[in-house]
Write a protein that holds these residues in place. Structure first.
Motif, PDB file in Angstrom:
ATOM      1  N   GLU A 258       5.823  -1.930  -6.287  1.00 53.33           N
ATOM      2  CA  GLU A 258       5.039  -1.868  -5.056  1.00 53.33           C
ATOM      3  C   GLU A 258       5.348  -3.078  -4.190  1.00 53.33           C
ATOM      4  N   ILE A 259       5.616  -2.832  -2.913  1.00 55.23           N
ATOM      5  CA  ILE A 259       5.876  -3.937  -1.983  1.00 55.23           C
ATOM      6  C   ILE A 259       4.850  -3.869  -0.853  1.00 55.23           C
ATOM      7  N   SER A 260       4.635  -5.002  -0.187  1.00 54.27           N
ATOM      8  CA  SER A 260       3.638  -5.051   0.883  1.00 54.27           C
ATOM      9  C   SER A 260       4.180  -5.621   2.185  1.00 54.27           C
ATOM     10  N   SER A 261       5.453  -6.042   2.182  1.00 50.86           N
ATOM     11  CA  SER A 261       6.040  -6.619   3.389  1.00 50.86           C
ATOM     12  C   SER A 261       7.544  -6.406   3.371  1.00 50.86           C
ATOM     13  N   LEU A 262       8.171  -6.607   4.511  1.00 58.25           N
ATOM     14  CA  LEU A 262       9.615  -6.473   4.597  1.00 58.25           C
ATOM     15  C   LEU A 262      10.306  -7.518   3.730  1.00 58.25           C
ATOM     16  N   THR A 263       9.805  -8.728   3.740  1.00 58.99           N
ATOM     17  CA  THR A 263      10.389  -9.788   2.911  1.00 58.99           C
ATOM     18  C   THR A 263      10.307  -9.438   1.436  1.00 58.99           C
TER      19      THR A 263
ATOM     20  N   VAL B  98      17.025   1.286   6.559  1.00 60.08           N
ATOM     21  CA  VAL B  98      16.810   2.592   7.179  1.00 60.08           C
ATOM     22  C   VAL B  98      15.909   3.451   6.292  1.00 60.08           C
ATOM     23  N   ALA B  99      16.160   3.434   4.996  1.00 59.92           N
ATOM     24  CA  ALA B  99      15.319   4.196   4.067  1.00 59.92           C
ATOM     25  C   ALA B  99      13.869   3.719   4.135  1.00 59.92           C
ATOM     26  N   LEU B 100      13.669   2.426   4.255  1.00 59.21           N
ATOM     27  CA  LEU B 100      12.314   1.877   4.338  1.00 59.21           C
ATOM     28  C   LEU B 100      11.609   2.380   5.591  1.00 59.21           C
ATOM     29  N   TRP B 101      12.330   2.459   6.705  1.00 64.89           N
ATOM     30  CA  TRP B 101      11.723   2.954   7.949  1.00 64.89           C
ATOM     31  C   TRP B 101      11.198   4.373   7.751  1.00 64.89           C
ATOM     32  N   PHE B 102      11.992   5.236   7.135  1.00 69.07           N
ATOM     33  CA  PHE B 102      11.560   6.611   6.913  1.00 69.07           C
ATOM     34  C   PHE B 102      10.382   6.675   5.943  1.00 69.07           C
ATOM     35  N   ALA B 103      10.312   5.758   5.002  1.00 67.76           N
ATOM     36  CA  ALA B 103       9.198   5.742   4.046  1.00 67.76           C
ATOM     37  C   ALA B 103       7.895   5.305   4.704  1.00 67.76           C
ATOM     38  N   CYS B 104       7.989   4.720   5.896  1.00 70.10           N
ATOM     39  CA  CYS B 104       6.799   4.186   6.571  1.00 70.10           C
ATOM     40  C   CYS B 104       6.352   5.031   7.753  1.00 70.10           C
TER      41      CYS B 104
ATOM     42  N   CYS C  51       2.447   0.898   0.298  1.00 70.69           N
ATOM     43  CA  CYS C  51       1.061   1.292   0.526  1.00 70.69           C
ATOM     44  C   CYS C  51       0.851   1.652   1.996  1.00 70.69           C
ATOM     45  N   SER C  52      -0.002   2.632   2.225  1.00 67.96           N
ATOM     46  CA  SER C  52      -0.225   3.128   3.581  1.00 67.96           C
ATOM     47  C   SER C  52      -0.681   2.026   4.533  1.00 67.96           C
ATOM     48  N   GLY C  53      -1.509   1.116   4.047  1.00 70.97           N
ATOM     49  CA  GLY C  53      -2.033   0.062   4.904  1.00 70.97           C
ATOM     50  C   GLY C  53      -1.011  -0.975   5.334  1.00 70.97           C
ATOM     51  N   ASP C  54       0.143  -0.991   4.679  1.00 70.27           N
ATOM     52  CA  ASP C  54       1.183  -1.969   5.012  1.00 70.27           C
ATOM     53  C   ASP C  54       2.282  -1.380   5.893  1.00 70.27           C
ATOM     54  N   LYS C  55       2.240  -0.069   6.112  1.00 70.11           N
ATOM     55  CA  LYS C  55       3.344   0.573   6.810  1.00 70.11           C
ATOM     56  C   LYS C  55       3.514   0.095   8.255  1.00 70.11           C
ATOM     57  N   ALA C  56       2.429  -0.045   8.985  1.00 64.85           N
ATOM     58  CA  ALA C  56       2.515  -0.433  10.394  1.00 64.85           C
ATOM     59  C   ALA C  56       3.167  -1.799  10.550  1.00 64.85           C
ATOM     60  N   ASP C  57       2.755  -2.753   9.740  1.00 60.60           N
ATOM     61  CA  ASP C  57       3.321  -4.098   9.823  1.00 60.60           C
ATOM     62  C   ASP C  57       4.801  -4.098   9.446  1.00 60.60           C
ATOM     63  N   ILE C  58       5.159  -3.297   8.455  1.00 56.74           N
ATOM     64  CA  ILE C  58       6.554  -3.237   8.024  1.00 56.74           C
ATOM     65  C   ILE C  58       7.425  -2.622   9.121  1.00 56.74           C
TER      66      ILE C  58
ATOM     67  N   THR D 260       6.829  -2.698  12.289  1.00 50.36           N
ATOM     68  CA  THR D 260       6.933  -3.707  13.350  1.00 50.36           C
ATOM     69  C   THR D 260       8.005  -4.730  13.012  1.00 50.36           C
ATOM     70  N   ALA D 261       8.045  -5.150  11.750  1.00 48.00           N
ATOM     71  CA  ALA D 261       9.071  -6.104  11.315  1.00 48.00           C
ATOM     72  C   ALA D 261      10.463  -5.481  11.389  1.00 48.00           C
ATOM     73  N   LEU D 262      10.587  -4.209  11.029  1.00 48.33           N
ATOM     74  CA  LEU D 262      11.875  -3.532  11.103  1.00 48.33           C
ATOM     75  C   LEU D 262      12.348  -3.392  12.556  1.00 48.33           C
ATOM     76  N   GLU D 263      11.409  -3.147  13.461  1.00 43.43           N
ATOM     77  CA  GLU D 263      11.775  -3.007  14.868  1.00 43.43           C
ATOM     78  C   GLU D 263      12.355  -4.306  15.414  1.00 43.43           C
ATOM     79  N   LYS D 264      11.856  -5.437  14.951  1.00 43.14           N
ATOM     80  CA  LYS D 264      12.402  -6.730  15.368  1.00 43.14           C
ATOM     81  C   LYS D 264      13.841  -6.905  14.898  1.00 43.14           C
ATOM     82  N   MET D 265      14.215  -6.155  13.847  1.00 46.45           N
ATOM     83  CA  MET D 265      15.577  -6.205  13.330  1.00 46.45           C
ATOM     84  C   MET D 265      16.447  -5.080  13.878  1.00 46.45           C
TER      85      MET D 265
END
Length: 264
Positions: free
Chosen positions: A13-18, A125-131, A217-224, A226-231
């Motif tokens: 389980e992960i909670s952030s892009l890092t 890219v896979a992470l983006w689709f998972a979120c 986790c669903s609650g972490d998707k929005a922040d992740i 946002t971090a992916l968009e910066k990249m």
């Protein structure tokens, strides 16, 4: 640590892009190749859309959802042959000169249920689709691109084989194919941005094929996201083709109104 992760294959389980990047670094070997698939719902199995269509139809008939019992395995191959034959018959000017596999790639691009399963070489890219759905937990599936388990399509002769070769009822093998950069059958811009490849052969990927599953986790998707968009990974960049423009600007999609427009 890497060998321990692969041996246990327990979901991470992960909670952030890092956190995600660190986990990818821990479970992968830089000298090996990996495939990634992001799914917005962690409960989903890794199946082709053709499989899901057949199972849904069988459920409507009151049949159990087992892993394609052999009557359905026959139907799976027949279904794929049927849609290819029909599209060639109805639209010969477009599909006459395409191999069966190329036809299927074009149909997949246009949302037809086929035997191809989308993967990417990019873990981000896979992470983006998972979120994509913030109401449920998502997951990323990691597969080792192992030559003993997955045969890559690398020659014209392989590409032009009959569909029954790739989707044989008796086979237990997998194939990997990425359309060429000058392909006219699918939108290459989208494939390039998503680093997409097709995995196919069987209706469903067995858990033994999976190197690792990573849960978001669903609650972490929005922040992740946002971090992916910066990249530079966003809906606009991943779906930068014409079809993506149509999809992004449909009536069901939200539009970011300027703040001053709301005050006027």
């Amino acid at each position: 640590m890497r060998e321990e992760y692969q041996r246990m294959n327990t979901p991470i389980e992960i909670s952030s892009l890092t956190d995600y990047i660190n986990q990818i670094d821990a479970i992968t070997d830089p000298e090996k190749s990996y495939l990634y698939r992001g799914q917005e719902d962690e409960a989903w199995r890794v199946t082709s859309s053709a499989y899901r269509r057949l199972v849904s139809s069988s459920e409507d008939l009151g049949r159990a959802d087992d892993f394609l019992p052999y009557p359905l395995r026959d139907l799976y191959q027949n279904y794929l042959l049927e849609i290819i034959n029909e599209i060639k018959l109805r639209y010969p000017s477009t599909y006459r000169d395409l191999s069966a596999l190329e036809c299927m790639a074009h149909l997949q691009h246009n949302r037809v249920a086929t035997g191809l399963i989308d993967f990417t070489f990019s873990p981000l890219v896979a992470l983006w689709f998972a979120c994509t759905d913030e109401n449920i937990n998502g997951k990323v599936i990691v597969l080792e691109n192992h030559s003993e388990k997955i045969e890559e399509i690398t020659t014209i002769e392989q590409l032009q084989q009959d569909l029954a070769v790739f989707f044989s009822i008796d086979q237990e093998g997998w194939y990997l194919w990425a359309p060429t950069l000058d392909s006219q059958i699918v939108e290459i811009q989208r494939l390039i941005m998503q680093q997409s490849v097709f995995l196919f052969g069987l209706p469903e990927i067995d858990t033994e094929m999976i190197t690792q599953e990573i849960t978001i986790c669903s609650g972490d998707k929005a922040d992740i996201r946002t971090a992916l968009e910066k990249m530079g990974i966003s809906e606009r960049t991943l779906f930068s083709d014409l079809l993506g423009f149509f999809e992004r600007n449909s009536a069901t999609q939200p539009y970011n109104l300027p703040v001053d427009a709301l005050d006027s």
